[in-house]
Structure formats: C-alpha cells, structure tokens
Design a protein around this motif. Structure first.
Motif, PDB file in Angstrom:
ATOM      1  N   ASP A  62     -24.140 -35.304   5.627  1.00  0.00           N
ATOM      2  CA  ASP A  62     -25.388 -34.986   5.815  1.00  0.00           C
ATOM      3  C   ASP A  62     -25.785 -35.037   7.607  1.00  0.00           C
ATOM      4  OD1 ASP A  62     -25.742 -34.534   3.230  1.00  0.00           O
ATOM      5  OD2 ASP A  62     -26.600 -36.089   2.851  1.00  0.00           O
ATOM      6  N   GLN A  63     -25.361 -35.987   8.191  1.00  0.00           N
ATOM      7  CA  GLN A  63     -25.515 -36.127   9.453  1.00  0.00           C
ATOM      8  C   GLN A  63     -24.791 -35.088  10.469  1.00  0.00           C
ATOM      9  OE1 GLN A  63     -25.756 -39.929  11.115  1.00  0.00           O
ATOM     10  NE2 GLN A  63     -26.824 -40.975   9.715  1.00  0.00           N
TER      11      GLN A  63
ATOM     12  N   LYS B  42     -24.103 -32.201   9.304  1.00  0.00           N
ATOM     13  CA  LYS B  42     -24.816 -30.915   9.169  1.00  0.00           C
ATOM     14  C   LYS B  42     -26.139 -30.811  10.090  1.00  0.00           C
ATOM     15  CE  LYS B  42     -26.648 -28.300   5.252  1.00  0.00           C
ATOM     16  NZ  LYS B  42     -27.068 -28.400   3.594  1.00  0.00           N
ATOM     17  N   GLN B  43     -26.610 -31.841  10.143  1.00  0.00           N
ATOM     18  CA  GLN B  43     -27.999 -32.053  11.007  1.00  0.00           C
ATOM     19  C   GLN B  43     -27.512 -31.632  12.369  1.00  0.00           C
ATOM     20  OE1 GLN B  43     -29.738 -35.716  10.504  1.00  0.00           O
ATOM     21  NE2 GLN B  43     -30.268 -35.368   8.429  1.00  0.00           N
ATOM     22  N   ALA B  44     -26.526 -32.260  12.983  1.00  0.00           N
ATOM     23  CA  ALA B  44     -26.279 -31.750  14.251  1.00  0.00           C
ATOM     24  C   ALA B  44     -25.610 -30.538  14.644  1.00  0.00           C
ATOM     25  CB  ALA B  44     -24.884 -32.920  14.656  1.00  0.00           C
TER      26      ALA B  44
ATOM     27  N   SER C  21     -26.808 -28.097  12.824  1.00  0.00           N
ATOM     28  CA  SER C  21     -28.052 -27.162  12.664  1.00  0.00           C
ATOM     29  C   SER C  21     -29.046 -27.120  13.940  1.00  0.00           C
ATOM     30  CB  SER C  21     -29.146 -27.803  11.706  1.00  0.00           C
ATOM     31  OG  SER C  21     -28.504 -27.887  10.404  1.00  0.00           O
ATOM     32  N   GLY C  22     -28.791 -28.361  14.943  1.00  0.00           N
ATOM     33  CA  GLY C  22     -29.371 -28.229  16.161  1.00  0.00           C
ATOM     34  C   GLY C  22     -28.537 -27.426  17.072  1.00  0.00           C
TER      35      GLY C  22
ATOM     36  N   GLU D 260     -37.108 -22.341  14.340  1.00  0.00           N
ATOM     37  CA  GLU D 260     -35.832 -23.205  14.253  1.00  0.00           C
ATOM     38  C   GLU D 260     -35.321 -22.839  13.096  1.00  0.00           C
ATOM     39  OE1 GLU D 260     -34.603 -24.761  16.597  1.00  0.00           O
ATOM     40  OE2 GLU D 260     -36.407 -24.713  18.005  1.00  0.00           O
TER      41      GLU D 260
ATOM     42  N   SER E 292     -31.733 -23.937  10.178  1.00  0.00           N
ATOM     43  CA  SER E 292     -30.844 -24.909   9.643  1.00  0.00           C
ATOM     44  C   SER E 292     -29.900 -24.587   8.774  1.00  0.00           C
ATOM     45  CB  SER E 292     -31.801 -26.124   8.885  1.00  0.00           C
ATOM     46  OG  SER E 292     -32.436 -25.478   7.835  1.00  0.00           O
TER      47      SER E 292
END
Length: 879
Positions: free
Chosen positions: A766-767, A769-771, A773-774, A876, A878
């Motif tokens: 999950d983390q 994936k967030q990175a 997305s940025g 933005e 994601s």
C-alpha cells in the motif's frame, strides 16, 4: 541597486508599457499598473520566462568582447593625429575547452596505442627474420662439418685399403705412417670435442614467445649420419696387428670410446638445458625428426577464448594467429578474447579441425556421471495445501500434525513455505507443503505446485470461491497435479457446500458426485471432522500416480526455501525427491555448492540422512540458493565448484545482457513517449521466497507512466553497503522482518535516507503504491468559466478590431484562454488582447454586462459569434 517603476523599466528597454505588463503577468508577476516598483528579482524572473518562451534557455558557450580606444599621436611637424586602437577578446566556456582537450587526449592516446601495436608487430617480424638468419647460418655450418666428416671417413677408408694391400710387405716406413695417421685422428677428435663445447655454449636462437626450440631439418639429419658414422666400430682382420683404424686390444676397439662418451655427455647436456641442440654437428645423438607433412590437430574451442590460449592449443606462435586474423580483417592482441565463431574460422584457416565445445559441457559431464539406477520402492506423496487467505489452510495442517504455525506468523498470515511430514493412523507417511494464500505469493504457490504430487485445495464453506482460489486451480492444472478439494468450516451454520461445487464447476473442477474426477471432502479444522477421509483421498490419488524412488541412489530434489542465519550461515530447506541425502555429501544447488555439515528436520533435531519425500534443512552451502532451484549430490567437490562458478558466470552474463537491453528500451521509450517516472527500491527480507513474492507484487503495480526499479534485493539485515547504494541511487530502503545494523543506521540518519520496516506485506504494498501515485503526471480538466456573445464589431485606429459583446454565462476573465465559436464550431483558440468596460480596462466582466473584447492575433470575429472563456484545472491521479 535602486528599483525602477514599470514605466521607467519599459522606457529603458524600449517596450510599450501594456506589452511589458502582459509579459510580466505571463511570467507569474503580480504587477498591474505602470507605477509599481520592479525589483532585481522581478527582472531576473521575467528574463528567465522570456528565455524559456523563446527556447534559448541554454547559456552561451562563447562570448566575444570588443574594445575601442582613441589616442593622439604627434608627428614631427607637431601635428596631432587621432589613432583608433581596437582590441577583440573571445571567452570560451570552460566545459567546451575541457571537452575539446579530452577529445584531443583520447585521439593522442589512440594514436600512441596504434603506434605501439605496429611497433610490437614490427619487432616480432624482425625477431623472426633474425632467427631465420641464425638458423640458416647454423645449417650451413652443419653442412660444412658433415662434409668434412665424410671426407675424413673417405680418407680413412682409402687408408685401410692401402694398408690392406701393403700388409704383406709392411716395413718400418709403413709403421711410421700408421703412427702418423693415429696421431692425426687424435687431433681430429680434439677438434670435434672443441666444436661441441662451443656449440653447447652458443645454442641455436629460439623463439621468445612460445619457448619452442627449432633446428633446420638438413642439419639434424646430417648430424645423425655423422654420429652414426663416428659410433660405427672399425674392424680389421683378426690378429694382434695394428691397423690404420687404431689398435686392437682383446678383440675390442677402443679408438672411438672418447667419441661415444662425448656423444652421451652431449645428450645429457641437451636434456638438462631443456632440449637445446648444438650447431655444427657436434651434438650427434637425438630422436627428433621434423615431420615431412603438415600436422592437423583437433582444437577444442569454448564459447570464448583468448588469442594466446588458441595459439597454444594449435601449437603455433601467438604472432602467427595475429597475422592470420590481420589478413582476415580482424585486429586482435595476444591477450584479447574472441568468440567461438571467430576462433573456429581462424583454426580452419590455419589448417586444423575445430571442435566446438557446448555451453553446458562441464555441467553435462558432472550430471552424466551420476547414476540413479537401483531398486525402486513406493515413496510417500508430497502434498501442497493451497487456497484463499483465511480459509483455514494452516489450521487444518495444525490439527493434523498437532502443532501451531500461524501463531508465530505476523498478523496470523503464513508468509513462508513450510515443509514437514506426518505419519497417518494407517502407518502411511505424507509430506506437506504449506504455501501462503495471499496474492503476493503467487510465485511461491506456483513453485509449490511444481514440486508436489497432490494439491489440497481448501475452500471455506461460508465464503465460497475467491480470486486466490481460482489462481490455485490454474497453477495445479498448469503443473498437471491432481486436486483434492477440502470444504472447510463445514460446522458453521452459514456453510453451503453445494455453492462450492457450483462455483468450482465453472472452472472445470467437477466433483465425483457430479460425475467428475475431483474428490470433495467436508472437513472442519476446528473440530477435526473429516480429516481421516481427507488423508484417505490423498493416499488414493497417490496410489493412482504410482510414485516410486530409489533410496540407495544419490540425493536429488528441490530447494523449498533458503535464508541467511546469523549463527549458522546459509540455511536451505530442501525436499528430497529421489535417493538419499546424507550428512557429509557434496551438494550442488543452483548457483551454490558445499558439503553438508548438518541435516535438521522440521522439529529442529539433527539427523544423519533424509530419504525420498523428506524435507530437511541443510547447512554448509556457500550461499543462499533460489527457492525452486534443483539440488543434487555429486561425487567430486572440485567438479561441483566448477559447475557452480560456470552457472554464476552465465547468470552474470544473462543479467548484464538484460540490464543493457532494458537501458536501450528505456532510451527509445523516453524518446517516443516522454520521460517515464520510476520509484527506486532496495529490498531486504528474512527469506528468499518473500523477496521474490514482494518484487512480483510490486511489478504488478507498474503502469506505462510509473515503473518500479528494484535496485538491489537480498536476504539478511540492512548493511552499510545497502545504505550507501540507496544514497547513490536515490532509493527507498524497505526491510521486511529485518533491521539495519549500527553502521547502516548512522549513514541513514546522517543522509536522511528513507527507511521503512514492515512485517505484514499489505502495508508494504500500500505504501509503495502511494509513492508511485505521487510520480504520476497530473491530469488537466477544462472548465468553461464564461461565454460572451458578439453583438457588433467595431474598428478602432489604436486597438484594431473590437467586438462589442454581452456576457451571457459566467464571467469573462482578461488573463484566461478563449475560443471563438461560430455555429457552435471552434474556429480559433487563443488569448484576449484587451477587455474593457466603456473606456476602462477590466480584469473581469460578470454575467449580464456589456464589454469590449479584442482577440489577440485574430481579426475575423463577426456578429453572432460566441467567445468562450475556459480554465484548465489540475487533477491529481492515483493508481
């Protein structure tokens, strides 16, 4: 420096105030009136914007400065003449000068290298010519010595004949003549001995490159004849008389004893000095004869070979191989490595027969020596338990073997491959592989299916068929392994076994009750219901497969898992599939090898051997092999090391080729679709299988715009090397069930490197994936903010065409993009030149109000057109 107003700045640069204000707004400055102050920072911002807009943001690489000065010179007549002095100086950017200097240095270095190679080749040719001259001189001397020896022999023969003819009338004068002949022979022997001594002190010059001594064929053959002639006994008639050939004592000749002793001593000197032969015919006895026909050799050629080694295998000089390659158009040095095809062409060109060595010749040689013949017996089945997460796989096995596995796992999730065997109530043995059920471990489940004989598919009766259940069915079918479906949690009130049959039938898993070949067993891992029937179904499937093995054969199987233990070193969990693995055996496992120092079963106890279908942990390997690698017991440790090094070399070559290919693909991809963002990751975990599973899951997150670049991955704690690599590659350090040591933590804290620890794989994915997305490029959405309808068009001498408009929707803004629509079709897109209310400039005009609009660079606006004002909104994205 003093600040100027907008008006003063416009006058200084020769631009209209309105145009300057427009450019300042585009550059992001908030100047709206000509009385506002302009700071130096504002000027720099405006200058950078204008450079970017004109596409000339690069700094100049060459600046030329010209200076003019006027001086007065007085002539003899006291007249003054004005003289103008002009000075011109050009400044070049340092990087360009350095680049030109580097190119010049590279060209000079290349020229020096070519000159050195030419000089070396010239020296080699000169040495070869010198050697040929010396050998020719030695040949002539040998011929002269042989001629003299033959003349002496002829003279001796004639003397014998004359002595035989004059023997009846032998008198004192003949006696004196015989004594003179004897004295002359002694002088000749001394002379030949002196020649032999000089020849041994000055041997024939040999090649410096390959240390192979050579001598002309004629000299060798004639020396042999001379030696044979000198060693031949001289005979005469019986009797105690003296003859011209020498004296006779007791029926034995003694006149050639010194010659034979000299010959033997010369042979010993030749052996002691490495085969050096004397010139001039002095060293007479040797066994070498130059072959009369060319020698053809079978030359074994591997995938790559150096020029020196190739010349050694053909028994020629390295310079000869270089000459042949030069004639073929290939420049090479003595230590250069050439490929197999080039070497084969060179060997054929030089008259030899090439024998191409296969890539895996070393590996095949070792494997072919292992024999797996013997008495076959029935072995226990290897069973893999698959299914969706939280459907009760581990609980089911816990009840069978009376142990708890899930309690030791983080979050109650099985994240490693467990391997153990149990004894059934009927006395039969079954080996179980417990694979995790999470989607991240798809690769581990696939590896378990390939190493197994029967698959138990666990499905919760109250949950039904889930995505990972379908994946388990696909893996088992791809491996050709029979299925046994265990419908778990049958004791719950919400259990619905018929629903399980219906859903699995859609994936071609038909139960025996419905006429299929897949047994369905209702079980309860909590109460132990139906476990005996489940084991019976497994044993029945294994009997149909007729599983056999040879216990007395060397051990062979598959690596289930491997890890790096702090106290014990590399530890590998292996499953023996055939033969017997014993303590002390030499094991070859993938890229690693070693001698088994200890065997540990699943209960942590040491054992001396492990037979077919028995999982054990082995200690003694030189590294951690990949999960899924095959292992085998070999006889020779040296051969095992050679195969392991060969595999490591091939692995590095393949990896390097993939990296180069990936780099090229990225270059072309960047050219075609723009720059691709990437997230660099360094991953360390406690076991090898988890590393592969996490990498596979992260790769699934990739898109065309964002890539996951795993810079490094491995087993064990995070070290100082990992921290430095993360600093150099701007990567994120991820530790799964491992920690960083003290030296690594010091670098991480000092350099502020991003380090994150995880024990459950969901959080890691999950983390990341967030990175990722940025890193996604944002999307822009167009919003229509206002529409003005053209009522009339006017002509202004100052402003040109002006459209008199009524704002019918929203608000019209001065600094936003516009489109001109005619019959609801876009005919122009651009910007506003001016927006006015009566005679005053306006920044915006609201709905229901009249205004005058000047469209920039467009003069074809007509009554009835609509001017649409729109804005781009950043959105933005994601994953």
């Amino acid at each position: 420096m003093a600040e100027n107003t907008v008006k003063e700045f416009a006058e200084a640069i020769g631009r209209p105030v309105d145009s300057l204000l427009d450019q300042m707004k585009k550059a992001g400055l908030d100047h709206k009136s000509e009385e506002q102050k302009v700071s130096e920072q504002d000027k720099h911002t405006l200058l950078e914007f204008l450079k970017r807009a004109s596409g000339s943001s690069d700094e100049p690489t060459r600046i030329t400065m010209t200076r003019k000065t006027t001086q007065k010179l007085k002539t003899d007549g006291r007249k003054s003449v004005n003289v103008e002095v002009r000075k011109k100086r050009t400044f070049v950017k340092r990087s360009d000068v350095e680049e030109q200097a580097d190119k010049a240095a590279e060209a000079e270095q290349e020229a020096v290298q070519k000159a050195a190679e030419a000089e070396a080749l010239q020296k080699a040719e000169a040495a070869a010519e010198e050697k040929r001259k010396i050998n020719e001189k030695a040949r002539r001397e040998a011929e002269e010595a042989a001629r003299i020896a033959l003349a002496e022999e002829e003279a001796q023969r004639k003397a014998k004949q004359e002595a035989k003819a004059a023997e009846p009338a032998l008198d004192a004068e003949a006696q004196k003549k015989a004594e003179a002949d004897k004295e002359r022979r002694k002088q000749d022997e001394k002379r030949r001995a002196e020649q032999a001594r000089k020849a041994r002190s000055n041997p024939v010059v040999t090649s410096v490159e390959d240390d192979t001594r050579e001598e002309p064929e004629e000299a060798l053959l004639k020396n042999t004849k001379v030696a044979a002639a000198d060693d031949k006994p001289k005979t005469s008639k019986p009797g105690n008389r003296k003859s011209a050939g020498g004296k006779k004592t007791g029926g034995k000749r003694e006149d050639n004893f010194d010659d034979r002793r000299l010959s033997r001593r010369g042979n010993k000197d030749e052996k002691r000095k490495g085969g050096r032969r004397a010139s001039g015919g002095a060293a007479r006895a040797h066994g070498f004869e130059k072959p009369t026909a060319p020698v053809t050799r079978d030359v074994l050629i591997p995938e790559s070979i150096s020029v020196a080694e190739l010349a050694d295998r053909m028994a020629v000089k390295g310079s000869e191989v270089i000459k042949v390659m030069f004639k073929m158009g290939a420049m090479a040095t003595i230590n250069q490595v050439i490929d197999q095809d080039t070497a084969a062409i060179v060997v054929e060109e030089m008259g030899h027969q090439p024998k191409l060595q296969k890539d895996n010749a070393i590996e095949t040689e070792v494997i072919d020596t292992i024999s797996y013949e013997g008495t076959e017996i029935t072995r226990a089945p290897v069973v893999t338990v698959m299914g969706h997460v939280d459907h009760g796989k581990t609980s089911l096995l816990d009840y069978i073997r009376r142990a708890s596995v899930a309690d030791a796992e983080a979050g109650g999730i099985t994240q490693h491959i467990g391997a153990y065997h149990v004894e059934t109530s009927a006395g039969n043995m079954v080996t179980f592989l417990d694979t995790p059920g999470h989607a991240a471990f798809t690769a581990m489940r696939a590896r378990g299916a390939k190493a197994t004989d029967v698959v138990i598919l666990v499905v919760a009766a109250d949950d039904g068929v889930m995505p990972q259940t379908i994946e388990a069915v696909q893996h088992s079918k791809a491996a050709g392994v029979p299925l046994v479906v265990a419908v778990n949690k049958i004791d719950k009130e919400t259990a619905d076994p018929e629903r399980i049959r219906n859903e699995l039938s859609q994936h071609e898993v038909i139960s025996e009750e419905w006429g299929g070949d897949t047994p369905f067993v209702h079980v309860s891992a909590k109460k132990g219901t139906g476990l005996e029937e489940l084991l019976e179904a497994v044993l029945l499937q294994s009997e149909m497969l007729e599983l056999t093995a040879v216990p007395e054969a060397p051990g062979k199987g598959v690596v289930v898992e491997s890890r790096l233990d702090r106290g014990r070193g590399p530890v590998a969990t292996v499953l023996v599939q055939n033969g017997t693995l014993r303590k002390g055996d030499i094991v070859l496992a993938g890229l690693n090898y070693g001698r088994v120092r200890a065997l540990i079963d699943e209960n942590g106890k040491q054992t001396e051997s492990a037979g077919p279908s028995i999982p054990v942990e082995i200690l003694g390997l030189d590294g951690t092999p990949e999960a899924g690698d095959e292992f085998m017991v070999v006889k020779d440790e040296k051969k095992a090391r050679e195969v392991a090094l060969f595999r490591q070399g091939k692995y590095r070559e393949v990896k390097l080729a993939r990296q180069q290919k990936a780099k090229l693909e990225n270059v072309f991809g960047h050219l075609e679709a723009g720059e691709v963002a990437s997230v660099n990751i360094i991953l360390k975990s406690d076991v090898r299988g988890t590393v592969e599973a996490i990498i596979s899951s992260l790769k699934d997150l990739e898109t065309d715009e964002v890539k996951v670049n795993v810079v490094s991955s491995g087993v064990g704690g995070i070290t100082e090397t990992d921290a430095n690599l993360a600093l150099a590659s701007d990567a994120i350090l991820l530790g799964f069930n491992v920690r960083a040591d003290a030296s690594a933590r010091a670098i991480i804290e000092r350099e502020e490197i991003d380090l994150r620890y995880y024990s459950v794989i969901y959080e890691l994915i999950d983390q990341v994936k967030q990175a990722m997305s940025g890193k996604l490029a944002p999307e822009y959405r167009e919003d229509i903010v206002g529409i003005a309808e053209v009522r009339e068009v006017f002509r202004s001498p100052k402003l040109g065409q002006v459209a008199g408009c009524m704002v019918v929707e929203g608000t019209v803004y001065r600094n936003k993009k516009i489109r001109v629509l005619r019959d609801n079709v876009v005919i122009y897109e651009g910007e506003l030149e001016s927006l006015r209310r009566f005679k005053d400039d306006a920044a915006e005009v609201r709905n229901g109000m009249e205004c005058g609009i000047g469209v920039k660079n467009y003069n074809d606006v007509k009554a009835g057109d609509k001017i649409e004002v729109f804005d781009k909104v950043r959105v933005e994205r994601s994953l």
